[in-house]
Scaffold this motif. Structure first.
Motif, short mmCIF file in Angstrom:
data_model
loop_
_atom_site.label_atom_id
_atom_site.label_comp_id
_atom_site.label_asym_id
_atom_site.label_seq_id
_atom_site.Cartn_x
_atom_site.Cartn_y
_atom_site.Cartn_z
N VAL A 206 0.83 -1.19 0.00
CA VAL A 206 0.00 0.00 0.00
C VAL A 206 0.87 1.25 0.00
CG1 VAL A 206 -1.71 -1.26 1.38
CG2 VAL A 206 -0.13 0.32 2.51
N SER A 207 0.25 2.37 -0.28
CA SER A 207 0.82 3.68 0.04
C SER A 207 -0.17 4.35 0.98
CB SER A 207 1.05 4.53 -1.22
OG SER A 207 -0.17 4.86 -1.84
N LEU A 208 0.34 5.08 1.94
CA LEU A 208 -0.52 5.65 2.98
C LEU A 208 -1.43 6.75 2.44
CD1 LEU A 208 1.92 5.76 6.02
CD2 LEU A 208 0.37 3.93 5.29
N CYS B 250 -6.70 1.55 -0.82
CA CYS B 250 -6.00 0.50 -0.07
C CYS B 250 -6.71 0.06 1.21
CB CYS B 250 -4.57 0.97 0.25
SG CYS B 250 -3.52 1.17 -1.22
N PRO B 251 -7.25 0.98 2.02
CA PRO B 251 -7.86 0.54 3.28
C PRO B 251 -8.97 -0.49 3.12
CG PRO B 251 -7.51 2.90 3.33
CD PRO B 251 -7.22 2.46 1.93
N ASP B 252 -9.76 -0.40 2.05
CA ASP B 252 -10.83 -1.38 1.84
C ASP B 252 -10.26 -2.79 1.75
OD1 ASP B 252 -12.74 0.53 1.89
OD2 ASP B 252 -13.43 0.28 -0.16
N ASP C 183 3.80 -1.11 3.90
CA ASP C 183 3.95 0.25 3.39
C ASP C 183 5.08 0.26 2.36
OD1 ASP C 183 4.26 2.92 2.88
OD2 ASP C 183 4.61 3.53 4.96
N GLY C 184 4.72 0.47 1.09
CA GLY C 184 5.71 0.43 0.03
C GLY C 184 6.81 1.47 0.16
N ALA C 185 6.50 2.59 0.83
CA ALA C 185 7.51 3.63 1.00
C ALA C 185 8.59 3.21 1.99
CB ALA C 185 6.84 4.92 1.49
N VAL C 186 8.27 2.29 2.89
CA VAL C 186 9.23 1.80 3.88
C VAL C 186 10.01 0.61 3.33
CG1 VAL C 186 9.50 0.80 6.20
CG2 VAL C 186 7.83 2.63 5.80
N PHE C 187 9.33 -0.25 2.61
CA PHE C 187 9.96 -1.46 2.08
C PHE C 187 10.15 -1.33 0.56
CE2 PHE C 187 8.03 -2.57 6.08
CZ PHE C 187 8.99 -3.37 6.69
N CYS D 240 -5.00 6.07 -11.44
CA CYS D 240 -5.30 6.80 -10.21
C CYS D 240 -4.03 7.44 -9.65
CB CYS D 240 -5.91 5.86 -9.17
SG CYS D 240 -6.30 6.69 -7.61
N PRO D 241 -3.83 8.74 -9.91
CA PRO D 241 -2.62 9.40 -9.41
C PRO D 241 -2.55 9.46 -7.89
CG PRO D 241 -4.16 11.00 -10.33
CD PRO D 241 -4.68 9.65 -10.70
N HIS D 242 -3.71 9.55 -7.23
CA HIS D 242 -3.71 9.61 -5.77
C HIS D 242 -3.20 8.30 -5.17
CE1 HIS D 242 -5.95 13.35 -5.94
NE2 HIS D 242 -6.78 12.79 -6.79
N CYS D 243 -3.61 7.18 -5.76
CA CYS D 243 -3.21 5.87 -5.24
C CYS D 243 -1.78 5.53 -5.60
CB CYS D 243 -4.13 4.79 -5.79
SG CYS D 243 -5.86 5.01 -5.38
N ASP D 244 -1.47 5.65 -6.89
CA ASP D 244 -0.21 5.11 -7.39
C ASP D 244 0.91 6.13 -7.52
OD1 ASP D 244 -1.55 2.71 -7.60
OD2 ASP D 244 -2.19 3.09 -9.65
N GLY D 245 0.58 7.42 -7.39
CA GLY D 245 1.59 8.45 -7.51
C GLY D 245 2.82 8.24 -6.64
N PRO D 246 2.66 7.92 -5.34
CA PRO D 246 3.84 7.75 -4.48
C PRO D 246 4.80 6.66 -4.93
CG PRO D 246 1.86 8.04 -3.14
CD PRO D 246 1.40 7.90 -4.57
#
Length: 509
Positions: A124-126, A131-133, A154-158, A337-343
């Protein structure tokens, strides 16, 4: 780590804990995220005497598991579940403590009947609102069935895992180490993928409806509620409640509600429909409509439903560019979806196809995350509102190409570039990049209707002021129709109109 308002809300939720919860934390001594996680968990434990934290060695660090005393539930959070995932943590705590999840009993029974070992992992990205669903659905399954476990990552951590598994869209779910699916998935959808689907005979045996609604978005929900309130036998076939709304982040033009989010509105639609005597048939798609003595709707599972009237509210989906590479690299660099996948594209070069409001909003959002954004617009001028264009052209890391036609999205195992043609000169150009976000509008979900009802050349169902189609007894509402404006509130109004039109048809025929 929690501000005063969040702590106040959290303390109220923690009072609902029904039993003790043991959190096992796995942390590295020289890792800043690990230290933040431990501080976060200590703060959490300090807010409730029912929560205990102990150190452990889990498969990933930093991570922590949420357990009953003496029993592992299989719920693990790898990283710190803040942002959109904070609610996932709160629900995991409550459900682990013994508080029953808000799930239909039939679904609970189906989950408990699943046999075998299912180890799910969700990247996920926060900032992802989808993702929460998925995280919450898999956590519920872990609570209810000891053979199921789930880890949110969390993809940003791993980042190394994200790169090695080539995760380029979130949420991305893996089952027992193999790719399972990506994008928003409901609990029922996930359960259906690993258990037996209801037999077609279950639907064939249903008595004919007076109003049968096809579609569970704002128009469909409104239609079902208005029909049910008339006291007539009402059914609704919905592949997923909320429809396209579920892919919307912020909603600020739903009159009387200053701000809400698509997922929240979608859940409210389903909850409202279930307040009435409506036969809800989820995870089902229609594939054929034919009028005989009654109107028959055949589902993809082969079942045939019959009704005196039908309301079509199948909505719309993202429009594809239709160039080589788009389908091949979906979720491998091609995203919607830029909000979801942008990070996931932080520090990389990306393109946005589309110069309307959604495209330019996406470009502005992405510019704050990625290295560079290239905007491609087919028309000679951008179609977005001037205020958005002003903001876009003020950004230093955005390049805009107008009057160009996308030719191909290139890549090997993932996207590595995009080719386009200057429509004025015929010159072909290529830009090297790692991601392409498609934002070129919607296409109605009406292909399955064929010639059953009149449609425009764009595929939109033609309706009159009562919501009636060219086929007597069949009505339509929402984004699948030739309504000039595709807005949530307009879809709801057209759903009410169609239901009232259907009721009027019933009393006159």
């Amino acid at each position: 780590m929690l501000d005063a308002d969040i702590k106040q809300q959290l303390s109220q939720y923690l009072q609902l804990l029904e039993g003790d919860v043991l959190i096992k934390a796995s942390a590295s001594s020289d890792d800043a995220v690990s230290n933040d996680m431990l501080a976060f968990l200590d703060e959490l434990a300090g807010m409730s005497s029912r929560i205990t934290v102990e150190k452990a060695q889990l498969a990933r660090s930093p991570s922590f598991s949420v357990n009953r005393t003496g029993e592992d539930t299989g719920i693990v959070f790898a990283g710190i579940p803040l942002g959109h995932e904070f609610t996932s943590l709160v629900l995991a705590l409550l459900q682990t403590s013994g508080r029953a999840p808000k799930v239909e009993q039939s679904v609970i029974d189906q989950i408990k009947s699943i046999t075998g070992h299912y180890a799910f992992e969700t990247y996920v990205s926060l900032s992802c609102h989808n993702c929460p669903d998925v995280v919450q659905a898999l956590n519920v399954m872990s609570v209810l069935n000891p053979g199921i476990s789930h880890t949110m990552i969390d993809g940003a951590v791993f980042k190394d895992e994200v790169e090695s598994k080539e995760v380029m869209a979130v949420p991305s779910v893996f089952l027992n180490g193999e790719f399972f699916g990506s994008g928003r998935m409901s609990l029922e959808e996930i359960v259906a993928k690993i258990s037996e689907a209801p037999d077609a005979s279950t639907f064939d045996a249903k008595e004919p409806f007076e109003v049968l609604v096809i579609g569970g978005g704002p128009a469909g929900a409104s239609s079902a509620i208005y029909a049910a309130r008339k006291g007539i036998r009402t059914g609704i076939v919905a592949e997923r409640f909320g429809g396209q709304v579920m892919d919307t982040v912020g909603i600020e033009n739903f009159i009387s509600v200053k701000y809400t989010e698509g997922a929240k509105l979608g859940a409210s639609l389903e909850e409202h429909v279930k307040e009435y005597d409506v036969d809800v048939m989820k995870l089902q798609r229609a594939k054929r409509l034919e009028k005989k003595d009654l109107i028959e709707v055949e589902l993809e599972n082969g079942a045939v439903l019959k009704s005196k009237t039908v309301i079509l509210s199948t909505g719309a989906r993202w429009r594809n560019v239709g160039v080589p590479g788009e389908a091949e690299f979906k979720n491998k660099g091609v995203a919607y979806c830029p909000h979801c996948d942008g990070p996931l594209f932080a520090g990389k070069d990306v393109a946005v196809i589309g110069g309307g409001n959604s495209g330019i909003e996406a470009a502005i959002d992405l510019a704050g995350i990625v290295k560079h954004v290239t905007v491609l617009e087919f028309m000679p001028e951008l179609k977005a509102d001037s205020v958005l264009q002003d903001r876009l052209f003020s950004l230093p890391n955005v390049t805009v190409h107008k009057n160009v036609q996308t030719k191909e999205i290139t890549g090997t195992d993932k996207v590595n570039g995009i080719s386009f043609i200057d429509r004025a000169t015929g010159e072909e150009k290529h830009v090297e990049l790692q991601g392409v976000f498609v934002q070129i509008g919607l296409v109605p979900n009406t292909d399955w209707l064929g010639d059953a009802v009149e449609r425009t050349r764009m595929g939109e169902i033609v309706v009159d002021r009562h919501g009636a189609t060219s086929l007597p007894g069949v009505f339509a509402a929402g984004d699948c129709t030739n309504s000039p404006y595709k807005q949530i509130i307009i879809s709801m109004g057209s759903g009410a109109t169609a239901a009232l039109g259907a009721f009027d048809y019933l009393i006159r025929n």
